[in-house]
Design a protein around this motif. Structure first.
Motif, PDB file in Angstrom:
ATOM      1  N   GLY A  38      26.391   9.448  20.652  1.00  0.00           N
ATOM      2  CA  GLY A  38      26.974   9.474  21.986  1.00  0.00           C
ATOM      3  C   GLY A  38      26.369   8.435  22.895  1.00  0.00           C
ATOM      4  N   LEU A  39      25.042   8.259  22.840  1.00  0.00           N
ATOM      5  CA  LEU A  39      24.372   7.277  23.688  1.00  0.00           C
ATOM      6  C   LEU A  39      24.833   5.860  23.346  1.00  0.00           C
ATOM      7  N   LYS A  40      25.020   5.579  22.062  1.00  0.00           N
ATOM      8  CA  LYS A  40      25.489   4.253  21.649  1.00  0.00           C
ATOM      9  C   LYS A  40      26.902   3.989  22.164  1.00  0.00           C
ATOM     10  N   LYS A  41      27.759   5.016  22.094  1.00  0.00           N
ATOM     11  CA  LYS A  41      29.120   4.852  22.591  1.00  0.00           C
ATOM     12  C   LYS A  41      29.130   4.631  24.102  1.00  0.00           C
ATOM     13  N   MET A  42      28.239   5.332  24.799  1.00  0.00           N
ATOM     14  CA  MET A  42      28.152   5.153  26.242  1.00  0.00           C
ATOM     15  C   MET A  42      27.748   3.724  26.577  1.00  0.00           C
ATOM     16  N   GLN A  43      26.788   3.194  25.834  1.00  0.00           N
ATOM     17  CA  GLN A  43      26.327   1.827  26.078  1.00  0.00           C
ATOM     18  C   GLN A  43      27.449   0.827  25.836  1.00  0.00           C
ATOM     19  N   SER A  44      28.256   1.067  24.805  1.00  0.00           N
ATOM     20  CA  SER A  44      29.348   0.146  24.503  1.00  0.00           C
ATOM     21  C   SER A  44      30.449   0.200  25.553  1.00  0.00           C
ATOM     22  N   SER A  45      30.514   1.294  26.337  1.00  0.00           N
ATOM     23  CA  SER A  45      31.538   1.424  27.376  1.00  0.00           C
ATOM     24  C   SER A  45      31.090   0.868  28.716  1.00  0.00           C
ATOM     25  N   LEU A  46      29.854   0.378  28.794  1.00  0.00           N
ATOM     26  CA  LEU A  46      29.313  -0.074  30.084  1.00  0.00           C
ATOM     27  C   LEU A  46      30.109  -1.223  30.693  1.00  0.00           C
ATOM     28  N   LYS A  47      30.755  -2.036  29.857  1.00  0.00           N
ATOM     29  CA  LYS A  47      31.496  -3.182  30.390  1.00  0.00           C
ATOM     30  C   LYS A  47      32.649  -2.744  31.295  1.00  0.00           C
ATOM     31  N   LEU A  48      33.059  -1.478  31.203  1.00  0.00           N
ATOM     32  CA  LEU A  48      34.149  -0.952  32.039  1.00  0.00           C
ATOM     33  C   LEU A  48      33.661  -0.297  33.315  1.00  0.00           C
ATOM     34  N   VAL A  49      32.342  -0.160  33.469  1.00  0.00           N
ATOM     35  CA  VAL A  49      31.783   0.756  34.467  1.00  0.00           C
ATOM     36  C   VAL A  49      31.194   0.020  35.670  1.00  0.00           C
ATOM     37  N   ASP A  50      31.481   0.560  36.877  1.00  0.00           N
ATOM     38  CA  ASP A  50      30.925   0.022  38.121  1.00  0.00           C
ATOM     39  C   ASP A  50      29.709   0.796  38.604  1.00  0.00           C
ATOM     40  N   CYS A  51      29.633   2.078  38.253  1.00  0.00           N
ATOM     41  CA  CYS A  51      28.574   2.938  38.785  1.00  0.00           C
ATOM     42  C   CYS A  51      28.314   4.058  37.789  1.00  0.00           C
ATOM     43  N   ILE A  52      27.088   4.585  37.806  1.00  0.00           N
ATOM     44  CA  ILE A  52      26.696   5.710  36.959  1.00  0.00           C
ATOM     45  C   ILE A  52      26.438   6.928  37.841  1.00  0.00           C
ATOM     46  N   ILE A  53      27.078   8.049  37.508  1.00  0.00           N
ATOM     47  CA  ILE A  53      26.727   9.325  38.129  1.00  0.00           C
ATOM     48  C   ILE A  53      25.985  10.139  37.078  1.00  0.00           C
ATOM     49  N   GLU A  54      24.720  10.431  37.348  1.00  0.00           N
ATOM     50  CA  GLU A  54      23.936  11.277  36.443  1.00  0.00           C
ATOM     51  C   GLU A  54      23.901  12.690  37.002  1.00  0.00           C
ATOM     52  N   VAL A  55      24.359  13.648  36.222  1.00  0.00           N
ATOM     53  CA  VAL A  55      24.371  15.052  36.643  1.00  0.00           C
ATOM     54  C   VAL A  55      23.202  15.768  35.974  1.00  0.00           C
ATOM     55  N   HIS A  56      22.489  16.558  36.760  1.00  0.00           N
ATOM     56  CA  HIS A  56      21.368  17.314  36.220  1.00  0.00           C
ATOM     57  C   HIS A  56      21.328  18.683  36.896  1.00  0.00           C
ATOM     58  N   ASP A  57      20.595  19.604  36.290  1.00  0.00           N
ATOM     59  CA  ASP A  57      20.506  20.975  36.790  1.00  0.00           C
ATOM     60  C   ASP A  57      19.505  21.043  37.943  1.00  0.00           C
ATOM     61  N   ALA A  58      19.943  21.597  39.079  1.00  0.00           N
ATOM     62  CA  ALA A  58      19.089  21.668  40.270  1.00  0.00           C
ATOM     63  C   ALA A  58      17.895  22.587  40.083  1.00  0.00           C
ATOM     64  N   ARG A  59      17.907  23.439  39.048  1.00  0.00           N
ATOM     65  CA  ARG A  59      16.763  24.326  38.799  1.00  0.00           C
ATOM     66  C   ARG A  59      15.609  23.584  38.144  1.00  0.00           C
ATOM     67  N   ILE A  60      15.887  22.405  37.567  1.00  0.00           N
ATOM     68  CA  ILE A  60      14.838  21.576  36.954  1.00  0.00           C
ATOM     69  C   ILE A  60      14.993  20.127  37.445  1.00  0.00           C
ATOM     70  N   PRO A  61      14.872  19.902  38.758  1.00  0.00           N
ATOM     71  CA  PRO A  61      15.156  18.567  39.306  1.00  0.00           C
ATOM     72  C   PRO A  61      14.174  17.492  38.858  1.00  0.00           C
ATOM     73  N   LEU A  62      12.966  17.892  38.432  1.00  0.00           N
ATOM     74  CA  LEU A  62      11.931  16.913  38.094  1.00  0.00           C
ATOM     75  C   LEU A  62      11.662  16.817  36.604  1.00  0.00           C
ATOM     76  N   SER A  63      12.309  17.617  35.799  1.00  0.00           N
ATOM     77  CA  SER A  63      12.011  17.580  34.362  1.00  0.00           C
ATOM     78  C   SER A  63      13.298  17.643  33.549  1.00  0.00           C
ATOM     79  N   GLY A  64      13.218  17.111  32.323  1.00  0.00           N
ATOM     80  CA  GLY A  64      14.330  17.245  31.392  1.00  0.00           C
ATOM     81  C   GLY A  64      15.360  16.147  31.435  1.00  0.00           C
ATOM     82  N   ARG A  65      15.306  15.244  32.443  1.00  0.00           N
ATOM     83  CA  ARG A  65      16.257  14.134  32.454  1.00  0.00           C
ATOM     84  C   ARG A  65      15.942  13.184  31.309  1.00  0.00           C
ATOM     85  N   ASN A  66      16.967  12.577  30.763  1.00  0.00           N
ATOM     86  CA  ASN A  66      16.797  11.700  29.607  1.00  0.00           C
ATOM     87  C   ASN A  66      16.334  10.319  30.059  1.00  0.00           C
TER      88      ASN A  66
END
Length: 368
Positions: A38-66
């Motif tokens: 999935g990460l490789k496919k995301m990287q290959s799609s970057l040429k189409l993208v203007d901005c990244i929205i990263e969604v994460h759980d508000a219960r762990i705002p400081l941990s667990g992000r990739n």
């Protein structure tokens, strides 16, 4: 394997566990193979993208992000959406923002996609981020700003801003004719698809465009573009949840699992229930006592699950061989009780929780 009892029921807070036993737990097997693809496919799609929205759980705002997101996709404007704010204890929200700013994350929005809270802030923020940044050639992932002549849009057609001059921010007038393409990323089960559906409800008055599930792994492949707004014209790319190949620590892995980002059976439902009990007691969040009618707080997961199972009538008959023959014995269904305990936490029935409370006690990191 049944968790050993500690006979700590009714103990004072001083006798509650101050640490959780994490030795010998293997988090490497919590990383399914499809996530790397999935990460490789995301990287290959970057040429189409203007901005990244990263969604994460508000219960762990400081941990667990990739951390691989920043390394792989870090050249694009970035917005962090901390979702499920209704399930998080945000009394120290200002401190959370200070910690995130210390990590270089200045664009942060807290949301609740179930009730569409703060969803209307997202599109203006994305528009501002893209408009105030240098408009990178979408095909140039590793280089600096270059002329945008002939750049493809989400649909593959030339971008309306093709004559945009090198190195100058986009004007508000030119933004009206733009077609924005935004990639939505995050670890599993943080609400990426729910966010897309919420944006469609708010801006297009339309229903679901992406499937939503209560367990990680529902979105398995980078999907085709999904329109979420008319003015400005904006499309989002939904992506599969991707965990880091190496989770920072066992406790971080347990927090992710409590929030549903790791499949329960990979960690063990009773282990997760025990970590939840440990966390609730340490934070003095004793809503589980009233919810299950336990009478008093308890730090022994076996005793808690036994009483939960009996209360919910989650029991099973087991044949026991004795000297006088087989005897049917009614035993509590511990796994079923653990599942109900976890479900009550995840649905908010036990009250809002901040799983990163310990991390918030430390000083914010210096901005990189």
């Amino acid at each position: 394997m049944r968790l050993a009892a500690r006979a700590l029921c009714g103990a004072a807070r001083a006798a509650w566990r101050e640490s959780f036993p994490i030795d010998g737990r293997d988090v490497a097997r919590w990383f399914p193979g499809h996530m790397a693809k999935g990460l490789k496919k995301m990287q290959s799609s970057l040429k189409l993208v203007d901005c990244i929205i990263e969604v994460h759980d508000a219960r762990i705002p400081l941990s667990g992000r990739n951390p691989l997101f920043q390394e792989t996709l870090g050249l694009k404007p970035h917005l962090l959406v901390l979702n499920k704010m209704d399930l998080a204890d945000l009394k120290e929200q200002q401190k959370i923002m200070q910690h995130l700013e210390g990590e270089g994350l200045k664009n942060v929005i807290f949301t609740n996609c179930v009730k569409d809270e703060n969803i209307k802030q997202i599109i203006p923020m994305v528009t501002e981020l893209v408009g105030s940044s240098y408009r990178y050639h979408r095909g140039e992932v590793g280089g600096g700003p270059v002329p945008a002549v002939g750049r493809p849009s989400c649909s593959g057609a030339p971008d309306p801003v093709a004559e945009h001059s090198l190195g100058s921010p986009l004007s508000p007038g030119s933004q009206q004719n733009l077609e924005f393409c935004v990639m939505v990323i995050g670890v599993p089960n943080v609400g990426k698809s729910s966010l897309i559906n919420s944006l469609r409800r708010q801006h297009l008055r339309k229903g679901k465009a992406t499937r939503v599930g209560g367990e990680p792994g529902i979105t398995r492949a980078v999907m085709s573009r999904i329109q979420v707004c008319e003015q400005p014209l904006m499309f989002l790319l939904d992506t599969p949840g991707v965990l880091a190949p190496r989770i920072q620590s066992v406790e971080t892995g347990l927090k992710l699992a409590l929030c549903g980002s790791v499949l329960d059976h990979l960690v063990g439902e009773e282990t997760l229930a025990d970590y939840l009990l440990y966390t609730l007691n340490r934070h003095q969040l004793l809503g589980y006592v009233q919810h299950y009618g336990l009478g008093e707080a308890c730090d022994d997961i076996a005793s808690v699950l036994k009483r939960v199972a009996v209360k919910l009538r989650k029991t099973q008959k087991v044949k026991v061989l004795t000297g006088t023959g087989d005897v049917n014995v009614v035993q509590p269904n511990y796994p079923a009780a653990a599942r109900d305990f976890l479900r009550a936490f995840r649905s908010g029935v036990l009250g809002p929780v901040m799983l990163d409370r310990d991390l918030l006690q430390g000083p914010p990191a210096a901005e990189p």
